[in-house]
Motif scaffolding. Sequence first.
Motif, PDB file in Angstrom:
ATOM      1  N   LEU B  87       0.855  -1.189   0.000  1.00 45.03           N
ATOM      2  CA  LEU B  87       0.000   0.000   0.000  1.00 45.03           C
ATOM      3  C   LEU B  87       0.891   1.239   0.000  1.00 45.03           C
ATOM      4  O   LEU B  87       1.813   1.340   0.817  1.00 45.03           O
ATOM      5  N   HIS B  88       0.612   2.155  -0.907  1.00 43.20           N
ATOM      6  CA  HIS B  88       1.382   3.405  -0.982  1.00 43.20           C
ATOM      7  C   HIS B  88       0.554   4.543  -0.399  1.00 43.20           C
ATOM      8  O   HIS B  88      -0.602   4.723  -0.785  1.00 43.20           O
ATOM      9  N   ILE B  89       1.159   5.273   0.518  1.00 47.35           N
ATOM     10  CA  ILE B  89       0.472   6.410   1.137  1.00 47.35           C
ATOM     11  C   ILE B  89       1.279   7.673   0.874  1.00 47.35           C
ATOM     12  O   ILE B  89       2.464   7.740   1.219  1.00 47.35           O
ATOM     13  N   TYR B  90       0.613   8.657   0.283  1.00 47.83           N
ATOM     14  CA  TYR B  90       1.236   9.944  -0.030  1.00 47.83           C
ATOM     15  C   TYR B  90       0.602  10.996   0.880  1.00 47.83           C
ATOM     16  O   TYR B  90      -0.615  11.155   0.888  1.00 47.83           O
ATOM     17  N   GLY B  91       1.432  11.712   1.615  1.00 46.59           N
ATOM     18  CA  GLY B  91       0.876  12.725   2.499  1.00 46.59           C
ATOM     19  C   GLY B  91       1.967  13.513   3.182  1.00 46.59           C
ATOM     20  O   GLY B  91       3.163  13.213   3.038  1.00 46.59           O
ATOM     21  N   PRO B  92       1.588  14.533   3.952  1.00 50.43           N
ATOM     22  CA  PRO B  92       2.587  15.404   4.574  1.00 50.43           C
ATOM     23  C   PRO B  92       3.518  14.657   5.533  1.00 50.43           C
ATOM     24  O   PRO B  92       3.133  13.633   6.118  1.00 50.43           O
ATOM     25  N   LYS B  93       4.690  15.204   5.684  1.00 46.89           N
ATOM     26  CA  LYS B  93       5.654  14.646   6.638  1.00 46.89           C
ATOM     27  C   LYS B  93       4.986  14.530   8.003  1.00 46.89           C
ATOM     28  O   LYS B  93       4.297  15.444   8.450  1.00 46.89           O
ATOM     29  N   GLY B  94       5.181  13.406   8.663  1.00 49.78           N
ATOM     30  CA  GLY B  94       4.538  13.138   9.945  1.00 49.78           C
ATOM     31  C   GLY B  94       3.536  12.000   9.825  1.00 49.78           C
ATOM     32  O   GLY B  94       3.228  11.323  10.807  1.00 49.78           O
ATOM     33  N   ILE B  95       3.063  11.774   8.612  1.00 49.99           N
ATOM     34  CA  ILE B  95       2.024  10.758   8.423  1.00 49.99           C
ATOM     35  C   ILE B  95       2.570   9.362   8.755  1.00 49.99           C
ATOM     36  O   ILE B  95       1.838   8.500   9.265  1.00 49.99           O
ATOM     37  N   LYS B  96       3.845   9.156   8.502  1.00 50.82           N
ATOM     38  CA  LYS B  96       4.438   7.854   8.818  1.00 50.82           C
ATOM     39  C   LYS B  96       4.558   7.671  10.326  1.00 50.82           C
ATOM     40  O   LYS B  96       4.170   6.636  10.878  1.00 50.82           O
ATOM     41  N   GLU B  97       5.071   8.705  10.994  1.00 46.14           N
ATOM     42  CA  GLU B  97       5.299   8.599  12.444  1.00 46.14           C
ATOM     43  C   GLU B  97       3.992   8.279  13.181  1.00 46.14           C
ATOM     44  O   GLU B  97       3.946   7.386  14.030  1.00 46.14           O
ATOM     45  N   VAL B  98       2.931   8.981  12.843  1.00 44.86           N
ATOM     46  CA  VAL B  98       1.680   8.793  13.587  1.00 44.86           C
ATOM     47  C   VAL B  98       1.027   7.448  13.249  1.00 44.86           C
ATOM     48  O   VAL B  98       0.434   6.799  14.114  1.00 44.86           O
ATOM     49  N   THR B  99       1.189   7.018  12.019  1.00 45.58           N
ATOM     50  CA  THR B  99       0.631   5.721  11.637  1.00 45.58           C
ATOM     51  C   THR B  99       1.389   4.594  12.343  1.00 45.58           C
ATOM     52  O   THR B  99       0.780   3.679  12.924  1.00 45.58           O
ATOM     53  N   VAL B 100       2.700   4.677  12.296  1.00 43.72           N
ATOM     54  CA  VAL B 100       3.526   3.633  12.898  1.00 43.72           C
ATOM     55  C   VAL B 100       3.296   3.573  14.413  1.00 43.72           C
ATOM     56  O   VAL B 100       3.204   2.487  14.996  1.00 43.72           O
ATOM     57  N   LEU B 101       3.157   4.738  15.049  1.00 48.40           N
ATOM     58  CA  LEU B 101       2.926   4.759  16.500  1.00 48.40           C
ATOM     59  C   LEU B 101       1.624   4.038  16.856  1.00 48.40           C
ATOM     60  O   LEU B 101       1.561   3.258  17.817  1.00 48.40           O
ATOM     61  N   GLN B 102       0.595   4.282  16.075  1.00 51.53           N
ATOM     62  CA  GLN B 102      -0.687   3.635  16.370  1.00 51.53           C
ATOM     63  C   GLN B 102      -0.623   2.133  16.133  1.00 51.53           C
ATOM     64  O   GLN B 102      -1.215   1.353  16.895  1.00 51.53           O
ATOM     65  N   LEU B 103       0.083   1.724  15.097  1.00 43.91           N
ATOM     66  CA  LEU B 103       0.226   0.277  14.855  1.00 43.91           C
ATOM     67  C   LEU B 103       1.035  -0.364  15.975  1.00 43.91           C
ATOM     68  O   LEU B 103       0.737  -1.478  16.425  1.00 43.91           O
ATOM     69  N   LYS B 104       2.034   0.376  16.468  1.00 47.03           N
ATOM     70  CA  LYS B 104       2.888  -0.146  17.552  1.00 47.03           C
ATOM     71  C   LYS B 104       2.074  -0.283  18.843  1.00 47.03           C
ATOM     72  O   LYS B 104       2.124  -1.309  19.518  1.00 47.03           O
ATOM     73  N   LEU B 105       1.313   0.763  19.187  1.00 42.47           N
ATOM     74  CA  LEU B 105       0.562   0.737  20.445  1.00 42.47           C
ATOM     75  C   LEU B 105      -0.489  -0.371  20.447  1.00 42.47           C
ATOM     76  O   LEU B 105      -0.806  -0.938  21.492  1.00 42.47           O
ATOM     77  N   SER B 106      -1.036  -0.646  19.266  1.00 46.20           N
ATOM     78  CA  SER B 106      -2.087  -1.677  19.212  1.00 46.20           C
ATOM     79  C   SER B 106      -1.497  -3.052  18.891  1.00 46.20           C
ATOM     80  O   SER B 106      -2.243  -4.019  18.745  1.00 46.20           O
ATOM     81  N   LYS B 107      -0.153  -3.095  18.807  1.00 47.45           N
ATOM     82  CA  LYS B 107       0.511  -4.354  18.418  1.00 47.45           C
ATOM     83  C   LYS B 107      -0.173  -4.969  17.209  1.00 47.45           C
ATOM     84  O   LYS B 107      -0.485  -6.167  17.174  1.00 47.45           O
ATOM     85  N   SER B 108      -0.493  -4.126  16.251  1.00 45.16           N
ATOM     86  CA  SER B 108      -1.226  -4.590  15.078  1.00 45.16           C
ATOM     87  C   SER B 108      -0.416  -4.322  13.816  1.00 45.16           C
ATOM     88  O   SER B 108      -0.891  -3.683  12.880  1.00 45.16           O
ATOM     89  N   TRP B 109       0.837  -4.755  13.827  1.00 44.27           N
ATOM     90  CA  TRP B 109       1.654  -4.561  12.631  1.00 44.27           C
ATOM     91  C   TRP B 109       0.994  -5.245  11.453  1.00 44.27           C
ATOM     92  O   TRP B 109       0.513  -6.370  11.555  1.00 44.27           O
ATOM     93  N   THR B 110       0.966  -4.546  10.331  1.00 47.20           N
ATOM     94  CA  THR B 110       0.346  -5.134   9.142  1.00 47.20           C
ATOM     95  C   THR B 110       1.285  -6.171   8.533  1.00 47.20           C
ATOM     96  O   THR B 110       2.509  -6.020   8.586  1.00 47.20           O
ATOM     97  N   LYS B 111       0.685  -7.188   7.943  1.00 45.85           N
ATOM     98  CA  LYS B 111       1.502  -8.187   7.251  1.00 45.85           C
ATOM     99  C   LYS B 111       1.821  -7.731   5.833  1.00 45.85           C
ATOM    100  O   LYS B 111       2.672  -8.303   5.171  1.00 45.85           O
ATOM    101  N   TYR B 112       1.103  -6.732   5.357  1.00 43.88           N
ATOM    102  CA  TYR B 112       1.407  -6.195   4.020  1.00 43.88           C
ATOM    103  C   TYR B 112       2.313  -4.972   4.180  1.00 43.88           C
ATOM    104  O   TYR B 112       2.257  -4.271   5.193  1.00 43.88           O
ATOM    105  N   PRO B 113       3.158  -4.716   3.181  1.00 43.42           N
ATOM    106  CA  PRO B 113       4.063  -3.560   3.299  1.00 43.42           C
ATOM    107  C   PRO B 113       3.330  -2.237   3.059  1.00 43.42           C
ATOM    108  O   PRO B 113       2.456  -2.169   2.205  1.00 43.42           O
ATOM    109  N   ILE B 114       3.703  -1.238   3.834  1.00 44.68           N
ATOM    110  CA  ILE B 114       3.203   0.114   3.601  1.00 44.68           C
ATOM    111  C   ILE B 114       4.387   0.982   3.194  1.00 44.68           C
ATOM    112  O   ILE B 114       5.403   1.007   3.893  1.00 44.68           O
ATOM    113  N   ARG B 115       4.265   1.640   2.064  1.00 43.54           N
ATOM    114  CA  ARG B 115       5.310   2.562   1.610  1.00 43.54           C
ATOM    115  C   ARG B 115       4.787   3.987   1.771  1.00 43.54           C
ATOM    116  O   ARG B 115       3.803   4.360   1.154  1.00 43.54           O
ATOM    117  N   PHE B 116       5.460   4.715   2.625  1.00 41.45           N
ATOM    118  CA  PHE B 116       5.071   6.109   2.845  1.00 41.45           C
ATOM    119  C   PHE B 116       5.851   7.021   1.898  1.00 41.45           C
ATOM    120  O   PHE B 116       7.067   6.882   1.779  1.00 41.45           O
TER     121      PHE B 116
END
Lengths: 313, 313
Positions: B87-116
Amino acid sequence: MSLKLTILGCHSATPRVNAHPTAQYLEINNRHFLIDCGEGTQRQMRKYKVGFSKINHIFISHLHGDHFFGLIGLIATFGILNREKELHIYGPKGIKEVTVLQLKLSKSWTKYPIRFHELESKESELIFEDDKVSVRTIPLDHRVYTNGFLFTEKAQPRKLNIDAIRQYNEIDICDYQNLKSGKDYRLENGEILPNEALTFPPPPAKSYAFCSDTTYKPDIVPIIKDVDLLYHEATFLKDREHLCEKTKHSTAEQAARIAAQANANKLIVGHYSSRYNDITAFKKEAQEVFECVELAEAGKQYSLNSYPIEVLN
Amino acid sequence: MSLKLTILGCHSATPRVNAHPTAQYLEINNRHFLIDCGEGTQRQMRKYKVGFSKINHIFISHLHGDHFFGLIGLIATFGILNREKELHIYGPKGIKEVTVLQLKLSKSWTKYPIRFHELESKESELIFEDDKVSVRTIPLDHRVYTNGFLFTEKAQPRKLNIDAIRQYNEIDICDYQNLKSGKDYRLENGEILPNEALTFPPPPAKSYAFCSDTTYKPDIVPIIKDVDLLYHEATFLKDREHLCEKTKHSTAEQAARIAAQANANKLIVGHYSSRYNDITAFKKEAQEVFECVELAEAGKQYSLNSYPIEVLN
């Protein structure tokens, strides 16, 4: 004494058109609490006429998306609505960091104060208390750190038996507070009037336990013993009990066993897996163990104003 | 050549029961793009039958909640649906940090790759290109770093005029590729057949410009010149133009002025402020400047398969 629970969402995992993730609105002794906040909760609050300005305390059980992803939107909306009152948020450690990061990235700092109460303990602890209500955590067993919450009304003063009191001219209005607090009354002749002769007992203090998400965990029973209303997750039926260990969820039967062991008055089950199209089977399965079972459904309300529990709609 | 736009949400600020924040689904030349992702977008996608598995690219204009708070839930749902594709996500700087933090807190790492693909430039830049479509940023002027996006179909090969070709026996099937690419044909007798005599022009390449949120910013006009379909935010009417400077939004009239200057074929306005109950006034105001105006509404589709633009529902 009053307790009214409104289900805003009660399905697990992904939001669908008519299946909303977990959120509940609890009115207890004039306190107004939001419990969990899955994506779309603010829309559900509007749909079911939950007053945004009444909510001062939000309790988040765990940081899985279906219990939590609606929180930041609600916080932002409070800001847009010009909220000024302090908001208290109770939830697992990390909830502050992720909320603050999102506010920072959107340059949308709230003008109202947010007080985060981050939880880390694995023991039940008192996390809120005022003159009306107390709230304790119920440590649960899920894939991430998770707490349920036990909401308990504070015991209220005894009610004056005015007819009985009027038989004794010497009892003055300034004695009433002592009577309400349960004290006996000493007449001028030295006779002791037992408090029970001059007052009625207050309505019983009510309690509500919210337990989601968790495996079957009987060691929570002492914490929720004799609870009036118990919500316990039931993600699966017995046919998929083998999934409970891996996913750390419960079956409807297991929820009912907890209700029975805790001597709950009534059990509400919810957090249904999307694998099931017909949720009535959850009630049927639970009732094999525990008679008084209701199915959580969005918009359904449970009131404890009257006794027994009344299902409003 | 095909371009179909589905409006999933088009209101500003807070989600309400029948007012969904910004999200759009764009099908262009067999590419499937999601543009912005306010809270509840995944529910709207289900409602309007947008195939989750088709989306490989998500474009986020800015990190205000009404354009962004639904992204993490959609990412989580992709995981629950066992997505494997990148999955490719295009957006302002910071979008990766906040997404990764939420995945980390919920221990819900995706099995598919995300390219920011984090965006920081204040100049228009090419951020996606393949053999079918290109995507450029449209730098906007809002309270936080914001980009619109210009989606342009790649020019397709010319179409063979088989009837004309058959008049010349010596033209072989292995010459067709040269003809499609626009080359002239030299007959054995030395005569030159101009390409136009043997082929038809391809259908015109279509383009769609998404511009939200922004003040009136005429310097985007050269970027979107001659665009077929322009979505431009219109948060206010002229009666509240004084709010535009503070909030960094536009009026319907300003949106129409951009459409006129850009020589757009059609303008869609949306991102209506909740201050307005009747959105038809937005169309009326815009049409004072630019004739061909449509109002964005959730569930509405615009197709460019046929010419002129067809409103499907």
